[in-house]
Motif scaffolding. Structure first.
Motif, mmCIF file in Angstrom:
data_model
loop_
_atom_site.group_PDB
_atom_site.id
_atom_site.type_symbol
_atom_site.label_atom_id
_atom_site.label_comp_id
_atom_site.label_asym_id
_atom_site.label_seq_id
_atom_site.Cartn_x
_atom_site.Cartn_y
_atom_site.Cartn_z
ATOM 1 N N CYS A 241 0.817 -1.221 0.000
ATOM 2 C CA CYS A 241 0.000 0.000 0.000
ATOM 3 C C CYS A 241 0.848 1.267 0.000
ATOM 4 N N THR B 81 -1.420 -0.647 -5.438
ATOM 5 C CA THR B 81 -1.931 0.147 -4.331
ATOM 6 C C THR B 81 -3.355 -0.242 -3.996
ATOM 7 N N GLU C 285 -4.906 2.102 -2.150
ATOM 8 C CA GLU C 285 -5.393 3.438 -1.800
ATOM 9 C C GLU C 285 -6.360 3.930 -2.874
#
Ligand code: SF4
Length: 266
Positions: free
Chosen positions: A123, A258, A260
């Protein structure tokens, strides 16, 4: 996407590997989401890969992957944003009895990623190949098979991710037991079909062309409600997707893993 009221659009694509035979796609009148394009992209990917396989065969190179070999199914599977939405929606459409064991497997894998600090590492990855390769390698060494792998076969073969279709080894299958140590040769592709939807999402959604590791797709799904509910004119999306497919620039490296939300990425 091929429903009553659609306008049918047929096309032929010239590629460096040859001509993709005429394909047809139904263009709905109503705007669509990016995930609606996934079945079409899967068909297009199959055609692109088939051309590459035929080209390799002409040079006496045969695909060595065989039934019952799930060696590549311990890899960190990268999904484009549209595929994340498609995969999670398909899971949500399953009966509770089908879905529960799959979700338990995903939870177990995520727990192992957390215990080994791999989830945090992924992440917060910097956008460098070195970091991505190291994370992908360490994930592979967890030896957690994909939740969809059943008896060494893909239980979602018809709708498996595009990247899974790209795994076509030319080298000895024994080498696939550790692709981070052994040199595994696979079918060269003029473009990675798995990158096309990510680039399209980037173009129309104004987001970086990020790929999401499949074990973390639920995080991304939850964090990107706005993007996954947006719609665009279907004809425009398909035209852009085909432009990305044939544009002469080579595969844009999509090396950021990722979980996010895209908007938070610097
Ligand atoms: S989706 Fe299917 S082909 Fe892809 S990693 Fe999972 S089991 Fe393997």
């Amino acid at each position: 996407m091929e429903r009553a009221g659609n306008t049918n659009f047929s096309f032929v694509i010239e590629t460096p590997d040859g001509t993709i035979p005429r394909m047809q796609v139904g263009i709905p009148e109503k705007p669509i989401g990016l995930s609606d394009l996934v079945p079409f992209m899967q068909s297009l990917a199959d055609e692109i890969i088939e051309l590459a396989v035929k080209k390799a065969a002409v040079r006496n190179r045969q695909v060595t992957c065989g039934p019952g070999c799930g060696a590549c199914c311990c890899q960190l599977i990268p999904l484009s944003a549209p595929e994340v939405v498609f995969m999670v929606n398909r899971l949500l459409e399953m009966s509770l009895a089908e879905r529960t064991p799959l979700l338990q497997r995903f939870e177990m894998i995520e727990k192992r990623m957390e215990e080994s600090a791999l989830k945090n590492r992924i992440c917060s990855l910097a956008d460098t190949d070195t970091d991505n390769n190291a994370a992908a390698r360490d994930y592979f060494y967890l030896k957690e098979a994909c939740p969809f792998l059943v008896a060494q076969s893909c239980s979602i073969h018809a709708w498996r991710p595009v990247v899974c279709r790209e795994f076509n080894a030319l080298s000895d299958p024994a080498l696939c037991t550790d692709p981070f140590v052994n040199k595994v040769r696979s079918i060269p592709l003029f473009k990675r079909p798995s990158s096309i939807l990510a680039l399209l999402a980037s173009h129309v959604g104004g987001i970086p062309p990020t790929l999401v590791p499949m074990p973390l797709m639920f995080d991304w799904y939850e964090s990107n409600k706005e993007l996954r509910s947006r719609t665009w004119p279907a004809g425009m999306l398909i035209k852009k997707l085909l432009e990305i497919t044939v544009e002469p620039v080579n595969y844009t490296p999509l090396s950021i893993f990722t979980a996010e939300p895209y908007g938070r990425k610097p």
